[in-house]
Design a protein around this motif. Structure first.
Motif, mmCIF file in Angstrom:
data_model
loop_
_atom_site.group_PDB
_atom_site.id
_atom_site.type_symbol
_atom_site.label_atom_id
_atom_site.label_comp_id
_atom_site.label_asym_id
_atom_site.label_seq_id
_atom_site.Cartn_x
_atom_site.Cartn_y
_atom_site.Cartn_z
ATOM 1 N N LYS A 1 25.908 -34.582 -40.820
ATOM 2 C CA LYS A 1 25.490 -34.004 -42.102
ATOM 3 C C LYS A 1 23.972 -33.823 -42.064
ATOM 4 N N PRO A 2 23.423 -33.029 -42.966
ATOM 5 C CA PRO A 2 21.957 -32.983 -43.087
ATOM 6 C C PRO A 2 21.420 -34.353 -43.498
ATOM 7 N N VAL A 3 20.278 -34.739 -42.927
ATOM 8 C CA VAL A 3 19.681 -36.045 -43.199
ATOM 9 C C VAL A 3 18.318 -35.843 -43.856
ATOM 10 N N ASP A 4 18.098 -36.543 -44.951
ATOM 11 C CA ASP A 4 16.806 -36.513 -45.632
ATOM 12 C C ASP A 4 15.934 -37.623 -45.058
ATOM 13 N N ASN A 5 15.044 -37.268 -44.142
ATOM 14 C CA ASN A 5 14.218 -38.281 -43.483
ATOM 15 C C ASN A 5 13.335 -39.048 -44.458
ATOM 16 N N SER A 6 12.955 -38.418 -45.568
ATOM 17 C CA SER A 6 12.060 -39.085 -46.518
ATOM 18 C C SER A 6 12.723 -40.259 -47.217
ATOM 19 N N SER A 7 14.050 -40.330 -47.180
ATOM 20 C CA SER A 7 14.761 -41.406 -47.879
ATOM 21 C C SER A 7 15.160 -42.562 -46.970
ATOM 22 N N LEU A 8 14.928 -42.443 -45.659
ATOM 23 C CA LEU A 8 15.502 -43.407 -44.724
ATOM 24 C C LEU A 8 14.967 -44.820 -44.913
ATOM 25 N N SER A 9 13.719 -44.949 -45.343
ATOM 26 C CA SER A 9 13.135 -46.293 -45.495
ATOM 27 C C SER A 9 13.783 -47.080 -46.625
ATOM 28 N N LYS A 10 14.580 -46.427 -47.451
ATOM 29 C CA LYS A 10 15.189 -47.109 -48.595
ATOM 30 C C LYS A 10 16.497 -47.809 -48.239
ATOM 31 N N TYR A 11 17.041 -47.537 -47.064
ATOM 32 C CA TYR A 11 18.353 -48.064 -46.737
ATOM 33 C C TYR A 11 18.234 -49.419 -46.058
ATOM 34 N N THR A 12 18.265 -50.456 -46.848
ATOM 35 C CA THR A 12 18.290 -51.826 -46.332
ATOM 36 C C THR A 12 18.656 -52.753 -47.470
ATOM 37 N N ILE A 13 19.117 -53.936 -47.142
ATOM 38 C CA ILE A 13 19.358 -54.963 -48.157
ATOM 39 C C ILE A 13 18.190 -55.941 -48.167
ATOM 40 N N LEU A 14 17.817 -56.416 -46.996
ATOM 41 C CA LEU A 14 16.714 -57.362 -46.886
ATOM 42 C C LEU A 14 15.537 -56.707 -46.174
ATOM 43 N N GLY A 15 14.372 -57.277 -46.375
ATOM 44 C CA GLY A 15 13.201 -56.857 -45.634
ATOM 45 C C GLY A 15 13.048 -57.684 -44.370
ATOM 46 N N THR A 16 11.967 -57.425 -43.670
ATOM 47 C CA THR A 16 11.621 -58.185 -42.470
ATOM 48 C C THR A 16 10.627 -59.274 -42.843
ATOM 49 N N ARG A 17 10.872 -60.481 -42.355
ATOM 50 C CA ARG A 17 9.933 -61.563 -42.671
ATOM 51 C C ARG A 17 8.558 -61.203 -42.149
ATOM 52 N N ALA A 18 7.549 -61.501 -42.956
ATOM 53 C CA ALA A 18 6.172 -61.175 -42.587
ATOM 54 C C ALA A 18 5.748 -61.984 -41.374
#
Length: 641
Positions: free
Chosen positions: A277-294
């Motif tokens: 399907k077409p992919v909206d690259n601008s939205s990809l950073s939103k797909y996660t449940i948790l972040g990465t530990r600093a």
């Protein structure tokens, strides 16, 4: 714990786009179970002749509900782990149920899914010692089997598209490493690549993707997922870090979990919904449940966590507290759950290093989950936000110098003082004498600042390895001389005290304790903010001692005539001497948002009037460590040449 994870998922879902909300909300509830309203696809066992292995090999093939030989389909190649075979996904992951349910909900494109045996050898069963050298090597050999034998077979026997845009590869663990290796290594064959909990067989990032620009043009989607407590997460993270640095669009999906099928099923559920399907690259950073530990967290702390869009999730246990805030320059109100944990998700935070504090019932405290740093005149917490252009201070596989902590008895103050000293790679094995840079911190900090917050050693290690900076000793001094702080501290007496300490205490000690050159052409002085003012005072008045001066985010205070008048008078009377001695008077500023910008602008106009020669540079970012790291990166390349 389950309640916390539920709240965490809801918190992140609330802030994401509609498309992401839909996926995250529905994923945990029955997505891999039989549903009476979902038509079923079909799984067949096929055999194909492998010229690579020299035998017939097996694979499972899933065809979607309503499959027709009169229609063409895209193909996903789905790979197993080191302890499995072509049946591992079927036994542990229910891929057919996940896909059937998604079809019923009209969330995925009709596709053929091929589940092969990724152990390309005649005895390809997961028996005996699965870690034996020949069996591990067979996973690499599978690349030839896949490209030369299996794909041609599938495309000859099934109504499959044969172009790269309609071909995807993904896998779990060892298969995740294979998928990244084979997919990114053959972008002329695959446009969609997914690695779920990718294992140590994953190539290092610059081998995976030596040409990021080409990959940006060819990749439709790169999907990397892992459980937050998976001991193999470092292989996923290093791949993500490289993609982030080189601005390659991708999803980095982190969720609560370990190295198991819960995570891998979720990976398939997520990845399959993007395919073909077409992919909206601008939205990809939103797909996660948790972040990465600093990276600034203490050894085992899971929080703070940094989300892909640089929002930060803080979590603190304080069951008896009445009010808890996070102070990152802006204060964020935290909310308490029934377990006594306070949580908040911040706005997107700027690149690089930031001080922060917990405020518990009005008292500013260091976060027990974070490393502490001396800044703001006290010990404070710090958080490092990923910066895609921060490769110059990344820890790399190059020769490394050392940071040495030395105490010396100051003849000027009569007290013991401390300095941090960077010695370049090979210092102990050499008899060479090195040039030396004396490097000064800002107000509220001390001699630790440039070594810890500033990453001086990594910046110089990388520059020296690339031949961009001469090997040098860097002496990070304590510029605190007592007396009042702030503007009141910048008086003639305090600046004179530092000048005396530099000339009579620090420099003589360094030249007796370290192998350094002792002439002016091999000696430089630089500092940030308060240290920049000390550099101006001691460096300009002793120009015969230094060949270069670096003034970072600093300048004489424009409204302090009592302080500035004698300095400008001295410079007026000695401009020829200053210009003759100082080969590099390098002045830098963190753009107009830098709190020292206006003072520096007035000072430069005065320098122009007095005929004092200098070079000026700006690097947007304000009065912050990311700017000063970059200042050191630039200034050090000018020295001793």
């Amino acid at each position: 714990m389950k309640r916390f994870l539920f709240l965490m998922i809801c918190l992140v879902i609330h802030s994401l786009s509609g498309a992401a909300q839909q996926i995250l909300k529905e994923m945990p509830t029955g997505y891999d179970a039989v549903r009476s309203d979902a038509p079923a696809g079909k799984i067949d066992t096929i055999q194909y002749q492998s010229k690579t292995v020299g035998s017939e090999r097996k694979a499972l093939v899933y065809t979607p509900p309503g499959f027709s030989k009169k229609k063409k389909y895209p193909v996903l190649y789905l790979l197993h782990g080191i302890g499995g075979d072509e049946k591992e996904w079927l036994k542990g992951g229910n891929p057919q149920l996940i896909l059937d349910n998604l079809y019923a909900e009209k969330k995925i494109e009709p596709m053929i899914v091929v589940m092969p045996n990724g152990r390309a050898m005649k005895d390809d069963r997961a028996t005996g010692n699965i870690m034996a050298q020949d069996k591990v090597a067979a996973f690499a050999t599978f690349e030839k089997d896949l490209l030369n034998d299996l794909i041609p077979f599938i495309e000859s026997k099934y109504p499959a598209y044969t172009d790269r845009e309609h071909r995807a590869i993904a896998g779990l663990s060892m298969g995740g490493g294979q998928s990244l290796n084979f997919g990114l290594g053959n972008l002329d064959r695959f446009a969609w690549v997914g690695g779920f909990s990718s294992a140590p067989n994953t190539k290092v990032p610059n081998e995976l993707m030596p040409d990021p620009e080409e990959a940006k043009k060819k990749l439709k989607l790169l999907f990397i997922s892992c459980g937050d407590n998976d001991r193999l997460i470092t292989f996923s993270k290093r791949t993500h870090d490289y993609m982030f640095e080189h601005q390659v669009p991708h999803i980095y999906y982190i969720e609560p979990g370990v190295h198991d099928f819960k995570v891998w099923k979720n990976g398939l559920y997520m990845f399959s919904q993007f395919l073909f399907k077409p992919v909206d690259n601008s939205s990809l950073s939103k797909y996660t449940i948790l972040g990465t530990r600093a990276e600034t967290n203490i050894r085992s702390a899971q929080y703070p966590q940094i989300l892909p869009d640089n929002r930060v999730v803080f979590r603190v246990k304080a069951p008896e507290a009445q009010k808890v805030q996070i102070d990152l320059g802006k204060k964020y109100e935290m909310k308490k759950d029934t377990g006594g944990y306070w949580m908040v998700t911040t706005d997107s935070i700027g690149k690089g290093f930031h001080y922060y504090s917990l405020i518990v019932d009005g008292v500013a405290l260091a976060d027990p989950s974070s490393e502490t740093f001396y800044g703001m005149g006290r010990m404070a917490s710090g958080i490092e936000i990923p910066y895609r252009n921060g490769g110059y201070y990344a820890l790399k596989d190059v020769a490394h110098g050392d940071i040495r902590i030395r105490k010396y008895l100051s003849k000027t103050t009569g007290t013991w003082r401390e300095m941090y000293v960077y010695t370049p790679p090979g210092y102990d094995q050499s008899t060479e004498k090195y040039p030396v840079l004396y490097l000064l911190h800002g107000g509220g900090e001390d001699q630790r600042g440039w070594a810890t917050q500033g990453k001086t050693n990594l910046i110089l290690d990388n520059l020296i390895a690339e031949g961009k900076a001469k090997p040098m000793v860097i002496v990070m001094l304590d510029g605190n001389m007592g007396g009042a702080g702030g503007i009141a501290g910048f008086n003639e007496g305090v600046l004179k005290s530092f000048e005396n300490e530099l000339k009579s205490g620090a420099i003589p000690f360094v030249e007796s304790a370290f192998r350094v050159q002792t002439d002016a052409k091999n000696r430089a002085l630089a500092g940030l903010s308060m240290g920049g003012m000390q550099t101006l005072y001691a460096g300009i008045r002793n120009s015969e001692m230094f060949s270069s001066l670096g003034v970072f985010s600093s300048g004489w205070f424009a409204n302090n005539t009592a302080l500035t008048a004698p300095q400008y008078e001295f410079m007026k009377d000695n401009s020829d001497k200053i210009n003759g001695n100082i080969k590099n008077l390098w002045i830098s500023m963190g753009g107009q948002e830098d709190i020292a910008f206006n003072n520096c602008k007035i000072m430069r106009a005065k320098f122009d009037e007095l005929g004092v020669k200098y070079t000026y540079s700006e690097y947007a970012g304000g009065h912050t460590w990311p700017v000063w790291r970059h200042d050191l990166f630039q200034f050090s390349q000018l020295l001793f040449k």
